[in-house]
Write a protein that holds these residues in place. Structure first.
Motif, PDB file in Angstrom:
ATOM      1  N   UNK A 110      -7.792   4.215 -11.165  1.00  0.00           N
ATOM      2  CA  UNK A 110      -8.818   3.544 -10.374  1.00  0.00           C
ATOM      3  C   UNK A 110     -10.047   4.418 -10.204  1.00  0.00           C
ATOM      4  N   UNK A 111     -10.567   4.434  -9.005  1.00  0.00           N
ATOM      5  CA  UNK A 111     -11.785   5.194  -8.748  1.00  0.00           C
ATOM      6  C   UNK A 111     -11.507   6.375  -7.826  1.00  0.00           C
TER       7      UNK A 111
ATOM      8  N   UNK B 265      -2.639   7.064 -11.829  1.00  0.00           N
ATOM      9  CA  UNK B 265      -2.020   5.789 -11.449  1.00  0.00           C
ATOM     10  C   UNK B 265      -2.596   5.241 -10.147  1.00  0.00           C
ATOM     11  N   UNK B 266      -3.458   6.053  -9.490  1.00  0.00           N
ATOM     12  CA  UNK B 266      -3.970   5.637  -8.183  1.00  0.00           C
ATOM     13  C   UNK B 266      -5.142   4.675  -8.329  1.00  0.00           C
ATOM     14  N   UNK B 267      -5.172   3.648  -7.471  1.00  0.00           N
ATOM     15  CA  UNK B 267      -6.317   2.756  -7.435  1.00  0.00           C
ATOM     16  C   UNK B 267      -7.492   3.449  -6.766  1.00  0.00           C
ATOM     17  N   UNK B 268      -7.164   4.221  -5.710  1.00  0.00           N
ATOM     18  CA  UNK B 268      -8.197   4.978  -5.007  1.00  0.00           C
ATOM     19  C   UNK B 268      -7.713   6.408  -4.853  1.00  0.00           C
TER      20      UNK B 268
ATOM     21  N   UNK C  26       0.848  -1.199   0.000  1.00  0.00           N
ATOM     22  CA  UNK C  26       0.000   0.000   0.000  1.00  0.00           C
ATOM     23  C   UNK C  26       0.878   1.241   0.000  1.00  0.00           C
TER      24      UNK C  26
ATOM     25  N   UNK D 163       3.918  -0.306  -6.858  1.00  0.00           N
ATOM     26  CA  UNK D 163       3.226  -0.622  -5.603  1.00  0.00           C
ATOM     27  C   UNK D 163       1.936  -1.367  -5.929  1.00  0.00           C
ATOM     28  N   UNK D 164       1.524  -2.253  -4.985  1.00  0.00           N
ATOM     29  CA  UNK D 164       0.342  -3.072  -5.279  1.00  0.00           C
ATOM     30  C   UNK D 164      -0.914  -2.196  -5.315  1.00  0.00           C
ATOM     31  N   UNK D 165      -1.126  -1.418  -4.269  1.00  0.00           N
ATOM     32  CA  UNK D 165      -2.291  -0.524  -4.217  1.00  0.00           C
ATOM     33  C   UNK D 165      -1.797   0.891  -3.961  1.00  0.00           C
ATOM     34  N   UNK D 166      -2.258   1.833  -4.782  1.00  0.00           N
ATOM     35  CA  UNK D 166      -1.853   3.232  -4.615  1.00  0.00           C
ATOM     36  C   UNK D 166      -3.071   4.076  -4.252  1.00  0.00           C
ATOM     37  N   UNK D 167      -2.919   4.869  -3.204  1.00  0.00           N
ATOM     38  CA  UNK D 167      -3.966   5.808  -2.792  1.00  0.00           C
ATOM     39  C   UNK D 167      -3.403   7.211  -2.981  1.00  0.00           C
TER      40      UNK D 167
ATOM     41  N   UNK E  88       5.513   3.285  -8.866  1.00  0.00           N
ATOM     42  CA  UNK E  88       4.350   2.816  -9.636  1.00  0.00           C
ATOM     43  C   UNK E  88       4.176   1.302  -9.631  1.00  0.00           C
TER      44      UNK E  88
END
Lengths: 308, 250
Positions: free
Chosen positions: B229-230, A288-291, A252, A271-275, A269
């Motif tokens: 993503x979202x 590039x962000x998942x959330x 994360x 990283x598994x999950x990017x916020x 980039x």
């Protein structure tokens, strides 16, 4: 076929990155030996001996190796290299420093920063700051390789290799250690952390990085920064994530007040999950962000901390 | 004392790199080229040592075809005294570059060789260290402070955990990190003056070295792209997604 892996350590603890480098070495094939060069570093050798898939640990314990001076370490590794087909080190500052010396002394090229192993002589590595990925075949008889650990998963530490003491002392006598200023932190290293929270220019000053600390403590995270935040003097350079800083790939990655310049993306980039938390909805980091959350970080951070 | 500064012509750091459709390499046709940023910092450091009265002469050297003379002229405009182009149309491995530079070191006999820590194209981070090994000199890589003190140089290095300072016997090799200095711009009068400074051209073939390639580039591909993503509406939603969808926090 045989592989020599150089251990990264601080004379007390083996760095987890070495376990990832061993994973790369396994993909090259052959018997794996770990070299621990340092001073009063017996504990490191004992940890290295537990590395899965390693048949032998060679320890060179001498004051000449205490600070990993490239001149001394490269002579040692070059001497040992005779018996190995692949000489492999982690692409951290120690390996990057001495390995090209080893390659030149052996009169072979080096393949730097590999992220994949296609076969015993063919490797995958990023070029142009990760904007292109090259597949390279080495034509030399011996392969000298540094490994970017974000490309490999650490092997387990439940093995039991034999430990062999080495009496060889190679002291070039041309360089000496003067001093060190290391950042002391209770948090995990950027290279080893499974969660990283980084601040950018949007943090406005160094004091505001305190807002990241509470969240980091709750998540067991390391704290990083963008080059913009480092160049603005908010935080020291060893916190920098990016092309010119550390390359990370945690489970994360939380980017706070970071616009997402190419040079920062190059460092995180994978990283598994990017916020991403940013008040500018147009910031490239959102691509590039998942959330993503479009918010003022000075409101979002305290709320996030309270809800974790 | 003399300072030798090897520099490299690379794609300008502001240019977005594109991979050729046939995946043979990146496309460098008609793109803006410049001095590698780390090499520019090396030139600046040499100039500052000259301004401080420590260096007497700065020699810049580059390996490449005629086009790299443009970067050598830039270095001369910034303050280097003379330039050497080692002419070749081949793209050489770092080891072969280091072997050519070794010959220049033998000829020039510099007390200090300052190089960029890596070039922003091949990202190898090898040449300085290899040259140090071939010339049997000590090295201070990733330098953020360089202090010459008699027959030694103290180099503060950017390492993973912070900073490390080492002392090297001269002659020595230094490779630059970003925070060593902020390079100046060349002034127009200096750009004009640089045109009259000496620039020697030496064919690489004349050095009698085996420069055959040590590796083959099989292919170059674009990196995997990440899907956007979202956008979440609230911190509550974010925490929920991280816990239940991504499962990265508990």
């Amino acid at each position: 076929m045989s592989v020599l892996v150089y251990a990264e350590h601080d004379n007390q603890n083996l760095k987890i990155e070495t376990l990832k480098t061993v994973a790369a070495a396994q993909a090259m094939g052959g018997e794996i030996t770990i070299l621990v060069a340092g001073h009063n570093c017996q504990a490191v050798a004992e940890q290295a001996a537990k590395t899965n898939g390693v048949s032998k640990v060679v320890i060179a314990d001498n004051a000449a190796y205490e600070h990993q001076l490239a001149e001394n370490v490269s002579l040692l590794v070059t001497e040992l290299a005779r018996d190995y087909d692949h000489i492999v080190a982690t692409a951290l500052t120690t390996g990057k420093n001495f390995m090209p010396r080893v390659a030149a002394l052996l009169d072979v090229a080096q393949v730097s920063d590999i992220i994949g192993v296609e076969s015993e002589d063919t490797f995958v590595r990023p070029i142009y700051a990760g904007n292109a990925i090259a597949t390279v075949k080495s034509l030399d008889s011996k392969k000298v390789i540094t490994v970017r650990t974000t490309g490999f998963d650490a092997v387990a530490a439940d093995g039991s290799a034999e430990i062999v003491n080495l009496d060889t002392v190679t002291d070039a006598g041309t360089s000496s250690y003067v001093s060190e200023e290391l950042t002391v932190s209770e948090r995990p290293d950027l290279g080893a952390a499974s969660v990283i929270i980084s601040g950018g220019r949007g943090m406005q000053n160094g004091d505001n990085f305190k807002l990241l600390e509470g969240i980091a403590d709750k998540l067991g995270a390391a704290i990083g920064a963008s080059r913009a935040a480092v160049d603005a003097g908010f935080v020291p350079n060893d916190m920098q994530v990016g092309q010119t800083g550390k390359i990370v790939a945690p489970d994360l990655y939380i980017a706070v007040g970071i616009s997402g310049a190419i040079q920062h993306l190059a460092g995180m980039k994978d990283s598994k999950v990017i916020v991403a938390i940013n008040k500018d909805p147009e910031a490239p980091i959102f691509q590039v962000a998942d959330y993503g959350i479009v918010a003022d970080l000075f409101e979002a951070l305290p709320e996030l901390e309270s809800k974790l | 004392m003399k300072i030798l500064v090897p520099i490299k012509r690379v794609i300008d750091y502001n240019v977005k790199v594109r991979v050729k459709p046939d995946n043979s390499n990146v496309d460098l046709a008609n793109v803006k080229m410049a001095i590698n940023p780390f090499c520019e910092i090396a030139v600046e450091e040499a100039i500052r040592l000259k301004e401080a009265g420590i260096a007497s002469e700065i020699i810049v050297v580059s390996v490449g075809d005629k086009s790299c003379q443009e970067q050598l002229r830039t270095a001369l405009a910034l303050g280097a005294d003379r330039a050497i182009q080692i002419e070749t149309s081949e793209t050489l491995d770092a080891l072969n570059i280091a072997k050519l530079l070794q010959k220049i070191v033998e000829e020039v006999q510099p007390k200090l060789v300052i190089l960029g820590k890596q070039s922003i194209d091949s990202d190898n981070n090898q040449t300085g260290q290899m040259l140090a090994a071939l010339t049997n000199m000590p090295q201070g890589t990733f330098a953020s402070v360089v202090k010459v003190d008699g027959d030694k140089v103290n180099v503060t290095r950017e390492v993973d955990g912070g900073l490390q300072t080492i002392a090297l016997n001269l002659p020595a090799i230094v490779t630059t990190d970003l925070r060593l200095n902020e390079p100046r711009y060349a002034s127009l009068p200096n750009i004009m003056k640089a045109k009259r400074k000496p620039l020697d051209v030496k064919p690489a073939a004349d050095f009698g070295l085996d420069l055959s390639p040590r590796s083959t580039l099989l292919k170059v591909t674009p990196p995997a792209t990440r899907q956007a993503g979202v956008i979440v509406e609230s911190i509550d939603e974010l925490v929920d997604k991280l816990k239940n969808e991504a499962k990265v926090i508990s």
